[in-house]
Structure formats: C-alpha cells, structure tokens
Design a protein around this motif. Structure first.
Motif, PDB file in Angstrom:
ATOM      1  N   VAL A 120       0.834  -1.205   0.000  1.00  0.00           N
ATOM      2  CA  VAL A 120       0.000   0.000   0.000  1.00  0.00           C
ATOM      3  C   VAL A 120       0.868   1.254   0.000  1.00  0.00           C
ATOM      4  N   LEU A 121       1.820   1.322   0.914  1.00  0.00           N
ATOM      5  CA  LEU A 121       2.621   2.539   1.092  1.00  0.00           C
ATOM      6  C   LEU A 121       3.619   2.786  -0.032  1.00  0.00           C
ATOM      7  N   ASP A 122       4.015   1.733  -0.742  1.00  0.00           N
ATOM      8  CA  ASP A 122       4.980   1.901  -1.827  1.00  0.00           C
ATOM      9  C   ASP A 122       4.356   2.443  -3.115  1.00  0.00           C
ATOM     10  N   LEU A 123       3.033   2.490  -3.188  1.00  0.00           N
ATOM     11  CA  LEU A 123       2.393   3.100  -4.360  1.00  0.00           C
ATOM     12  C   LEU A 123       2.719   4.593  -4.386  1.00  0.00           C
ATOM     13  N   PRO A 124       2.840   5.186  -5.571  1.00  0.00           N
ATOM     14  CA  PRO A 124       3.033   6.640  -5.632  1.00  0.00           C
ATOM     15  C   PRO A 124       1.695   7.354  -5.399  1.00  0.00           C
ATOM     16  N   TRP A 125       1.445   7.732  -4.151  1.00  0.00           N
ATOM     17  CA  TRP A 125       0.200   8.388  -3.752  1.00  0.00           C
ATOM     18  C   TRP A 125       0.257   9.886  -4.034  1.00  0.00           C
ATOM     19  N   ILE A 126      -0.899  10.488  -4.237  1.00  0.00           N
ATOM     20  CA  ILE A 126      -0.990  11.951  -4.209  1.00  0.00           C
ATOM     21  C   ILE A 126      -0.465  12.356  -2.824  1.00  0.00           C
ATOM     22  N   PRO A 127       0.457  13.302  -2.754  1.00  0.00           N
ATOM     23  CA  PRO A 127       1.090  13.618  -1.464  1.00  0.00           C
ATOM     24  C   PRO A 127       0.114  13.893  -0.321  1.00  0.00           C
ATOM     25  N   ALA A 128      -0.970  14.590  -0.572  1.00  0.00           N
ATOM     26  CA  ALA A 128      -1.917  14.907   0.500  1.00  0.00           C
ATOM     27  C   ALA A 128      -2.662  13.669   1.000  1.00  0.00           C
ATOM     28  N   ASP A 129      -2.763  12.627   0.161  1.00  0.00           N
ATOM     29  CA  ASP A 129      -3.455  11.404   0.565  1.00  0.00           C
ATOM     30  C   ASP A 129      -2.568  10.486   1.415  1.00  0.00           C
ATOM     31  N   PHE A 130      -1.253  10.628   1.297  1.00  0.00           N
ATOM     32  CA  PHE A 130      -0.342   9.685   1.973  1.00  0.00           C
ATOM     33  C   PHE A 130      -0.553   9.633   3.489  1.00  0.00           C
ATOM     34  N   PRO A 131      -0.666  10.769   4.197  1.00  0.00           N
ATOM     35  CA  PRO A 131      -0.894  10.688   5.652  1.00  0.00           C
ATOM     36  C   PRO A 131      -2.237  10.017   5.983  1.00  0.00           C
ATOM     37  N   ILE A 132      -3.206  10.152   5.098  1.00  0.00           N
ATOM     38  CA  ILE A 132      -4.514   9.517   5.314  1.00  0.00           C
ATOM     39  C   ILE A 132      -4.358   8.003   5.181  1.00  0.00           C
ATOM     40  N   VAL A 133      -3.589   7.569   4.201  1.00  0.00           N
ATOM     41  CA  VAL A 133      -3.328   6.140   4.004  1.00  0.00           C
ATOM     42  C   VAL A 133      -2.641   5.574   5.247  1.00  0.00           C
ATOM     43  N   GLU A 134      -1.633   6.271   5.740  1.00  0.00           N
ATOM     44  CA  GLU A 134      -0.933   5.801   6.940  1.00  0.00           C
ATOM     45  C   GLU A 134      -1.887   5.696   8.131  1.00  0.00           C
ATOM     46  N   ALA A 135      -2.740   6.702   8.310  1.00  0.00           N
ATOM     47  CA  ALA A 135      -3.694   6.687   9.424  1.00  0.00           C
ATOM     48  C   ALA A 135      -4.703   5.548   9.262  1.00  0.00           C
ATOM     49  N   LEU A 136      -5.133   5.312   8.045  1.00  0.00           N
ATOM     50  CA  LEU A 136      -6.079   4.232   7.783  1.00  0.00           C
ATOM     51  C   LEU A 136      -5.449   2.878   8.127  1.00  0.00           C
ATOM     52  N   LEU A 137      -4.233   2.640   7.657  1.00  0.00           N
ATOM     53  CA  LEU A 137      -3.555   1.378   7.954  1.00  0.00           C
ATOM     54  C   LEU A 137      -3.371   1.201   9.463  1.00  0.00           C
ATOM     55  N   HIS A 138      -2.994   2.267  10.139  1.00  0.00           N
ATOM     56  CA  HIS A 138      -2.815   2.210  11.593  1.00  0.00           C
ATOM     57  C   HIS A 138      -4.150   1.910  12.282  1.00  0.00           C
ATOM     58  N   SER A 139      -5.199   2.577  11.840  1.00  0.00           N
ATOM     59  CA  SER A 139      -6.527   2.376  12.422  1.00  0.00           C
ATOM     60  C   SER A 139      -7.009   0.942  12.236  1.00  0.00           C
ATOM     61  N   LEU A 140      -6.826   0.399  11.030  1.00  0.00           N
ATOM     62  CA  LEU A 140      -7.267  -0.967  10.761  1.00  0.00           C
ATOM     63  C   LEU A 140      -6.430  -1.974  11.538  1.00  0.00           C
ATOM     64  N   SER A 141      -5.132  -1.738  11.677  1.00  0.00           N
ATOM     65  CA  SER A 141      -4.276  -2.626  12.464  1.00  0.00           C
ATOM     66  C   SER A 141      -4.687  -2.602  13.929  1.00  0.00           C
ATOM     67  N   SER A 142      -5.010  -1.433  14.441  1.00  0.00           N
ATOM     68  CA  SER A 142      -5.435  -1.294  15.838  1.00  0.00           C
ATOM     69  C   SER A 142      -6.750  -2.017  16.069  1.00  0.00           C
ATOM     70  N   GLN A 143      -7.688  -1.890  15.125  1.00  0.00           N
ATOM     71  CA  GLN A 143      -8.983  -2.574  15.248  1.00  0.00           C
ATOM     72  C   GLN A 143      -8.780  -4.077  15.250  1.00  0.00           C
ATOM     73  N   GLU A 144      -7.888  -4.550  14.385  1.00  0.00           N
ATOM     74  CA  GLU A 144      -7.609  -5.984  14.305  1.00  0.00           C
ATOM     75  C   GLU A 144      -7.065  -6.478  15.643  1.00  0.00           C
ATOM     76  N   LEU A 145      -6.145  -5.705  16.222  1.00  0.00           N
ATOM     77  CA  LEU A 145      -5.587  -6.086  17.520  1.00  0.00           C
ATOM     78  C   LEU A 145      -6.646  -6.037  18.606  1.00  0.00           C
ATOM     79  N   ASP A 146      -7.506  -5.009  18.556  1.00  0.00           N
ATOM     80  CA  ASP A 146      -8.561  -4.869  19.559  1.00  0.00           C
ATOM     81  C   ASP A 146      -9.503  -6.069  19.532  1.00  0.00           C
TER      82      ASP A 146
END
Length: 150
Positions: A120-146
């Motif tokens: 996911v992170l290695d794709l060339p994202w629109i720069p403004a979308d990249f922090p959103i992608v990181e937050a989404l991945l973190h959120s989904l990982s946290s939910q999975e752990l929860d």
C-alpha cells in the motif's frame, strides 16, 4: 462559511466487517497528479451532504453503489487538509452493487492487500493522501488487535 472546499473520499474495502483489501484509483488529471494513486471521490456540491456527495462521486467515477462504514477520524471537523483551500473527509465503504471501472478521472484501479503495508505505502500516492493512508492502515491494524484481545 469558511470558503474551504470540502472533498470526500472512499476507502473502498472488500468487507466492512473484516477488511483485507482496498481499492485504489490512479489519477489521469490534473497533470501534476496524473499517474498518482488516490482514494476515489470528489468535491461536495453546494447544499449537498458529504455522505450523499461520496455516493454520487463513486457512482460517477467508478459505476458502483456502496454501503458506508465509519469515517476515518481527522484532527479537524472538516477532515484531512489537502492544501490551503481544501480538506477531505474519508469513509470506509463496501461495494454493494456494480463492478468498479475507471469511468472518470482515472485510468486504472487496483485492489491492494491491507495486511501488506509495504504494498500500500509503496504506491506513488498523491502527497496529501499519503498521511490519510498511513492513518487508515494504523486504524485498521489497531482494530484488528482490539478484536483479537477481546
């Protein structure tokens, strides 16, 4: 009214209950974003609710109908900053009708594995979308752990 342009985006996943893959779209325009990946979506029209705008944009751009899940929390009520004039609110969404096609503004769509953060992170994202992608991945990982610890 602040004059801020409100944009909406869909983090389209294969399942809201247990997301394993996300659909991403490659832009064709404007020139500075051509070839970069993003969350499909677009601008909210005057008088339009954000959720309604997202449904409309996904029908127009991809030819799909979706069920919306939770919104990805942002620091501001207006969403994630895109630039000094626009911000984007992003919802998880699951396709309920249609087969996604790049109908408008995109030349390619791709399902990426949410379990493989590098894919996911290695794709060339629109720069403004990249922090959103990181937050989404973190959120989904946290939910999975929860859910595993309950």
């Amino acid at each position: 009214m602040s004059g801020l342009i409100q944009v909406v985006g869909g983090a389209i996943v294969d399942s809201l209950a247990g997301p394993a893959r996300m659909l991403v779209a490659r832009r064709t325009a404007p020139e500075q974003f051509a070839g970069l990946w993003e969350f499909p979506g677009g601008k909210v029209d005057a008088g339009e609710e954000c959720e309604a705008a997202l449904h409309r944009e996904l029908r127009e751009e991809l030819g799909i109908s979706v069920r919306l899940g939770p919104e990805l929390p942002a620091a501001a009520a207006t969403g994630w900053p895109l630039n000094d004039r626009a911000s984007m609110r992003v919802w998880l969404a699951e396709i309920i009708q249609g087969e996604p096609q790049p109908l408008e503004d995109h030349d390619a769509l791709r399902w990426v594995a949410l379990t493989d953060h590098r894919e996911v992170l290695d794709l060339p994202w629109i720069p403004a979308d990249f922090p959103i992608v990181e937050a989404l991945l973190h959120s989904l990982s946290s939910q999975e752990l929860d859910t595993r610890t309950r």
